[in-house]
Design a protein around this motif. Sequence first.
Motif, mmCIF file in Angstrom:
data_model
loop_
_atom_site.group_PDB
_atom_site.id
_atom_site.type_symbol
_atom_site.label_atom_id
_atom_site.label_comp_id
_atom_site.label_asym_id
_atom_site.label_seq_id
_atom_site.Cartn_x
_atom_site.Cartn_y
_atom_site.Cartn_z
ATOM 1 N N MET A 25 62.756 -11.242 -68.960
ATOM 2 C CA MET A 25 63.474 -10.333 -68.060
ATOM 3 C C MET A 25 62.745 -10.123 -66.741
ATOM 4 O O MET A 25 63.336 -10.249 -65.659
ATOM 5 C CB MET A 25 63.704 -8.985 -68.749
ATOM 6 C CG MET A 25 64.815 -8.993 -69.762
ATOM 7 S SD MET A 25 65.174 -7.318 -70.320
ATOM 8 C CE MET A 25 63.600 -6.867 -71.021
ATOM 9 N N VAL A 26 61.464 -9.795 -66.810
ATOM 10 C CA VAL A 26 60.749 -9.513 -65.561
ATOM 11 C C VAL A 26 60.525 -10.789 -64.768
ATOM 12 O O VAL A 26 60.493 -10.766 -63.526
ATOM 13 C CB VAL A 26 59.416 -8.784 -65.826
ATOM 14 C CG1 VAL A 26 59.661 -7.446 -66.485
ATOM 15 C CG2 VAL A 26 58.458 -9.628 -66.657
ATOM 16 N N GLY A 27 60.410 -11.932 -65.455
ATOM 17 C CA GLY A 27 60.296 -13.188 -64.727
ATOM 18 C C GLY A 27 61.574 -13.515 -63.977
ATOM 19 O O GLY A 27 61.522 -13.991 -62.832
ATOM 20 N N ALA B 8 59.823 -8.841 -78.855
ATOM 21 C CA ALA B 8 59.925 -7.921 -77.725
ATOM 22 C C ALA B 8 59.103 -8.421 -76.543
ATOM 23 O O ALA B 8 59.538 -8.346 -75.384
ATOM 24 C CB ALA B 8 59.458 -6.528 -78.143
ATOM 25 N N GLY B 9 57.912 -8.948 -76.816
ATOM 26 C CA GLY B 9 57.079 -9.482 -75.744
ATOM 27 C C GLY B 9 57.750 -10.646 -75.031
ATOM 28 O O GLY B 9 57.743 -10.723 -73.790
ATOM 29 N N ILE B 10 58.342 -11.558 -75.807
ATOM 30 C CA ILE B 10 59.046 -12.692 -75.196
ATOM 31 C C ILE B 10 60.219 -12.198 -74.347
ATOM 32 O O ILE B 10 60.443 -12.676 -73.221
ATOM 33 C CB ILE B 10 59.531 -13.658 -76.290
ATOM 34 C CG1 ILE B 10 58.336 -14.320 -76.983
ATOM 35 C CG2 ILE B 10 60.460 -14.719 -75.703
ATOM 36 C CD1 ILE B 10 58.703 -15.149 -78.190
ATOM 37 N N GLY B 11 60.972 -11.227 -74.871
ATOM 38 C CA GLY B 11 62.103 -10.687 -74.118
ATOM 39 C C GLY B 11 61.671 -10.060 -72.803
ATOM 40 O O GLY B 11 62.322 -10.243 -71.760
ATOM 41 N N MET C 86 51.786 -8.520 -75.663
ATOM 42 C CA MET C 86 52.545 -8.237 -76.885
ATOM 43 C C MET C 86 52.764 -9.513 -77.690
ATOM 44 O O MET C 86 52.667 -9.512 -78.927
ATOM 45 C CB MET C 86 53.880 -7.584 -76.532
ATOM 46 C CG MET C 86 53.744 -6.160 -76.001
ATOM 47 S SD MET C 86 55.305 -5.510 -75.352
ATOM 48 C CE MET C 86 56.305 -5.442 -76.837
ATOM 49 N N VAL C 87 53.062 -10.615 -76.998
ATOM 50 C CA VAL C 87 53.205 -11.901 -77.678
ATOM 51 C C VAL C 87 51.906 -12.277 -78.377
ATOM 52 O O VAL C 87 51.903 -12.744 -79.528
ATOM 53 C CB VAL C 87 53.611 -12.997 -76.666
ATOM 54 C CG1 VAL C 87 53.519 -14.377 -77.304
ATOM 55 C CG2 VAL C 87 55.024 -12.745 -76.154
ATOM 56 N N LEU C 88 50.781 -12.043 -77.691
ATOM 57 C CA LEU C 88 49.480 -12.377 -78.271
ATOM 58 C C LEU C 88 49.204 -11.543 -79.524
ATOM 59 O O LEU C 88 48.750 -12.074 -80.547
ATOM 60 C CB LEU C 88 48.388 -12.162 -77.230
ATOM 61 C CG LEU C 88 46.959 -12.567 -77.633
ATOM 62 C CD1 LEU C 88 46.918 -14.034 -78.059
ATOM 63 C CD2 LEU C 88 45.997 -12.329 -76.476
ATOM 64 N N VAL C 89 49.485 -10.241 -79.458
ATOM 65 C CA VAL C 89 49.270 -9.374 -80.624
ATOM 66 C C VAL C 89 50.166 -9.813 -81.781
ATOM 67 O O VAL C 89 49.742 -9.816 -82.950
ATOM 68 C CB VAL C 89 49.540 -7.896 -80.271
ATOM 69 C CG1 VAL C 89 49.526 -7.022 -81.529
ATOM 70 C CG2 VAL C 89 48.509 -7.388 -79.274
#
Length: 402
Positions: free
Chosen positions: A382-384, A375-378, A292-295
Motif C-alpha cells: 500500500m505505501v509503496g 499484514a506487513g506485506i499488505g 513486520m514481515v521479518l518478525v
Amino acid sequence: MRGFLAIWAGQAVSVLGSELVQFALIWHLTVQSRSAVVLTLATLTQMVPRTVLGPFIGAWIDRWNRRYVMQIADALTASATTVLAVLFYLGLAQIWHIYVLLFAAALGQTMHTCAFTASTTLMVRADQLTRVGGLNQVLEGTIRILAPPAGALLIEMVPIQAILTMDVATALVALTPLFFVHVPQPAQGTAGEPTSLWQDVKGSLDYVLAWRGLAIVTGVSMTVNFLLVPAFSLLPLIVLQRFGGGARQLGWMEGAFGIGILTGGALLGVGRGLKRRIDTVVVGTGLVGLMMVLVGAVPPDGIIVAIGAMFLAGAGLSVGNGGGQALLQMLIAPEMQGRVFATLAALRTLMTPLGLALAGPFTDRLGAQSWMLGAGIGIIIMVGAMRFIPEVANIEAHARAR
C-alpha cells in the motif's frame, strides 16, 4: 515556539499522569472482577468519545475558542478524577464509577488533543511541523517505556486514591500555561458557516472526499491501522508459540519497540524528515511493514532478530506518524482542522475493533505470525503504491495550488 512548548510540556506531564491512572484502574478492574467482559467494556468506554463524539467535538472546536476548549478539557479530567479519588477514599467506589471516569478522561483527552493539534499550525512555523511531530513521538515512546513499570510500582507502594490524586496534580500542571499563553484563532468564514454541528461533520467528510489525494492517504491510513493494531496485539502469542518465550522475552520485544519509537521521534525532532513530507510517511510506514514481515518470517530460534526488528518497527512507526501529522497540518485549512482531525481520528479508531474481530479467527486457524507476515506485506504494497499515484506523490504541490 515558546508558547507552544509551554502548553506542550504541561500536556506531556498530564498525559503521563493519565497513563499511570489508566494502568492502575485497569489493573484494579482485573483483580476485582477477573472478567473479560468488564475489561472489554472499559476499552469500549474509552473508545466512545474518540469515535462517536470525536467528529462533533472537532466541529465544536472549530466554532469556539480553542484555548477555552483545552481549559475545559483539563478541568473536566481533574474534576472527575477528584470525585473518584474521594469515592475510593471513602470505600464507596464501584465499577460503574470507574467507567464514568474512563469516559470523562477520554472525552477530555479528545477535546484537548484535537484543540491543541488544530492550534499547532497557528503557533508553529510550517518548516517546524515535522520537528513537532518528532517531539510528540518522543513523548509517546517515553510514556510507553515509563508508564507501565511506574504504574506497577505505584500500585505496590500507595493506595489507588493516591495515584488518582497525582493525576489531578498533573492535570492542573497542564491547565496552568493556558491562562498565560496566547492561542491564536483561525480566520472564520472562509469555509462557510454551517447551521448545525452535523453539517460541520458532514462538511469535514466532504472536504476529505473531494480531495482525491487526501482521500487516498486517509484510506491507506485506515487500512494500516486495521492491519497494524491486531498484529501488535498478537505479539504475546507470537513470543509464546513461535519463539517459545515467556514474559521476559515479551518485555524485551515491547521495550525495544518503545525505544524505537523514542529514537524515531528524536530523529524527527533533530532533523525535519525528508524534503517532501509524504516521502517521510512512505519510508517510515514502509519500514514498519518490512520489519513486520521479518518478525513473521524469522525462524523459532531468531528471537534476537525479532527484537531488533521490533526496534526498527518502532522507529519507522514514529517517523511515519510524525511525518503524517505534519503533512495533515500543512494540507488542511486551519479553520477546518478541528473537525477534520477529529473525523480522521474517529475513522482510524473504528478500524481497530474490526481488525481485532477478523484477526481472532484468522489467528486460530493459521497462527499469529501469519497475520504479522500478511499484514506487513499488505502495508509494504500500500505505501509503496502511494509513491506512484500522482495525486498522492504530489499532494503538497496540489495543496499549494488549491
